[in-house]
Design an enzyme around this catalytic site. Structure first.
Site, PDB file in Angstrom:
ATOM      1  N   CYS A 132       0.199 -10.903 -27.587  1.00 19.41           N
ATOM      2  CA  CYS A 132      -0.240 -10.504 -28.359  1.00 19.41           C
ATOM      3  C   CYS A 132      -1.585 -11.962 -28.098  1.00 19.41           C
ATOM      4  O   CYS A 132      -1.121 -13.177 -28.133  1.00 19.41           O
ATOM      5  CB  CYS A 132       0.446 -10.987 -29.247  1.00 19.41           C
ATOM      6  SG  CYS A 132      -1.141 -11.219 -30.853  1.00 19.41           S
ATOM      7  N   CYS A 135      -1.767 -14.772 -30.441  1.00 17.02           N
ATOM      8  CA  CYS A 135      -0.578 -15.432 -31.290  1.00 17.02           C
ATOM      9  C   CYS A 135      -0.830 -16.640 -30.345  1.00 17.02           C
ATOM     10  O   CYS A 135       0.023 -17.554 -30.212  1.00 17.02           O
ATOM     11  CB  CYS A 135       0.069 -14.072 -31.155  1.00 17.02           C
ATOM     12  SG  CYS A 135       0.395 -12.983 -31.604  1.00 17.02           S
ATOM     13  N   ASP A 136      -0.431 -15.931 -29.181  1.00 19.28           N
ATOM     14  CA  ASP A 136      -0.155 -17.267 -27.875  1.00 19.28           C
ATOM     15  C   ASP A 136      -0.955 -17.997 -27.128  1.00 19.28           C
ATOM     16  O   ASP A 136      -0.873 -18.946 -26.241  1.00 19.28           O
ATOM     17  CB  ASP A 136       0.743 -16.504 -27.063  1.00 19.28           C
ATOM     18  CG  ASP A 136       2.461 -15.842 -27.749  1.00 19.28           C
ATOM     19  OD1 ASP A 136       2.769 -16.394 -29.095  1.00 19.28           O
ATOM     20  OD2 ASP A 136       2.591 -14.629 -27.432  1.00 19.28           O
TER      21      ASP A 136
END
Ligand code: NAP
Length: 305
Positions: A132, A135-136
Site C-alpha cells: 500500500c 499507507c507506507d
C-alpha cells in the site's frame, strides 16, 4: 432481532447499499471488521468519482458512512468467522460468539492485495515490503524503491511515491502497461521513474531490511541485482470469498457470480463491489452494485423479486 438487510463489508459497495437500504426504511446493519472504507481508504487521491473533484479516499468513505447513518443504518465493528446463508434466515457468527440474523445479506467483502510468492517477500513485510503506497510511502523519504506491476495501481502509485523516493523502478513482466493511458503518461514523463520492462522479481534480499531485489529478464533469463530500500507489490487483488465458498457460486478466480440484480445463486443473498465477477472494478461501479443490491433486497423482502 432479525435485520431486513445485513451488509457484510464496509467499502464503497457496502456503504452505498447502506444508504439505499436504510433510506428505503429497511432495518439495516453494516458489519465491518475495521473502520469502514475498504480499499478506498488506501486511495490517496480520488479524482474520477463523478461530483468529487479530488481528495483522499478516506474522506469520501467517511462521508458515505455519515450519509448512510443519517438514514438510520447501524454499523458494527465485528470479526465475522462463519456465515450460514442457506436458510431462510441468514446468520453471521462473530468471534465474540455473537449471532447476527437477517432476512437478506449483501456480501460486499471486497478484495485483498495479491502476493508475489517470491523468497524474501514474507520475511520483509513491514521491513521494506509493502502492499500500500498511501499507507507506507512516507517511510521511504529519499530512498530507492521498486514497484512491481503494470496496472493502474502500480503505475499511479509510482508517481505518488516520487513525492518521497529518490528513485522508483517499475518492474513489469510485459512490454506494455495495463494502466489507463493518462496514468501511463504521467509516470513515463516523471524523471524519477525508470521502467524495467519484461522483468520479474525473483527474490527480495537483505539482512534486517530490504536491500535489493533480483530481477530476471523474462526472455533471456539474465538476472540482475537492483539495490533498493523498499518494494511495493501492487499486482492486483484477490476476492475475500473464503468464508462464503461452498455456499454461493464463485467463478474460477474466486469472485462471486451474480445476475444483473446482484443476486447470487442463494435466495436472499446478494453481492456487490470488487468481490463480484465483473468487468470494471472502480469506486463508481462498486457504488452502483451496492445501490442495485439494496433495491433487489427490498424487492426480495416484499416478495416481488
Ligand atoms: P490489475 O489491473 O489487475 O493489474 C495488475 C498488474 O499486476 C498487471 O499489470 C499485471 O500484469 C501485474 N501482475 C499480476 N500478477 C502478477 C505477478 N504474479 N507478477 C508480476 N506482475 C503481476 O490491478 P490494479 O492495478 O490493482 O487495479 C485493480 C482495479 O482497480 C482495476 O480495475 C483498475 O482499473 C482499478 N484502479 C483504478 C484506478 C484509477 O482509475 N485511478 C487506480 C487504481 C486502480 P499484466 O498486465 O501482465 O497482467
Amino acid at each position: 432481532m432479525s435485520y431486513d438487510v445485513i451488509i457484510l463489508g464496509g467499502g464503497p459497495a457496502g456503504l452505498t447499499a447502506g444508504i439505499y437500504a436504510s433510506r428505503a426504511r429497511l432495518s439495516t446493519l453494516l458489519v465491518e471488521k475495521a473502520f469502514p472504507g475498504g480499499q478506498l481508504t488506501m486511495c490517496e487521491n480520488v479524482e474520477n468519482f463523478p461530483g468529487y473533484l479530488g481528495g483522499p479516499g478516506m474522506k469520501l468513505a467517511e462521508t458515505m458512512r455519515e450519509q448512510a447513518e443519517r438514514f438510520g443504518m447501524e454499523s458494527r465493528i465485528a470479526e465475522v468467522e462463519r456465515v450460514d446463508l442457506l436458510g431462510v434466515e441468514k446468520v453471521l457468527y462473530t468471534a465474540d460468539k455473537e449471532e447476527i440474523r437477517g432476512k437478506t445479506v449483501i456480501l460486499s467483502l471486497g478484495a485483498k492485495p495479491k502476493r508475489l510468492g517470491v523468497p524474501g517477500e514474507r520475511e520483509f513485510i513491514g521491513r521494506g515490503v509493502s502492499y500500500c503506497a498511501v499507507c507506507d510511502g512516507a517511510f521511504f523519504k529519499d530512498k530507492r524503491l521498486a514497484v512491481v506491476g503494470g496496472g493502474d495501481t502500480a503505475v499511479e502509485d509510482s508517481v505518488f511515491l516520487t513525492r518521497y523516493a529518490s528513485s522508483v523502478h517499475i518492474v513489469h513482466r510485459r512490454d506494455k502497461f495495463r494502466a489507463q493511458r493518462i496514468i501511463q503518461e504521467r509516470a513515463l514523463a516523471n524523471p524519477v521513474i525508470t521502467v524495467c520492462w519484461n522483468s520479474v522479481v525473483r527474490e527480495i534480499g537483505g539482512t534486517d531490511k530490504v536491500e535489493h531485489v533480483i530481477l530476471e529478464d523474462v526472455f533471456t533469463r539474465d538476472q540482475t541485482l537492483l539495490s533498493v530500500d523498499g518494494v511495493f507489490i501492487l499486482i492486483g487483488a484477490e476476492p475475500n470469498t473464503k468464508m462464503v465458498d461452498g455456499q454461493v457460486k464463485l467463478d474460477e478466480m474466486g469472485y462471486i457470480l451474480t445476475d444483473e440484480h446482484m443476486r447470487t445463486n442463494v435466495p436472499g443473498v446478494f453481492a456487490a463491489g470488487d468481490v463480484r465477477h465483473k468487468p470494471l472494478r472502480q469506486i463508481i461501479t462498486a457504488c452502483a452494485d451496492g445501490a442495485v443490491a439494496a433495491a433487489a433486497a427490498e424487492k426480495y423482502i416484499e416478495g416481488s423479486l
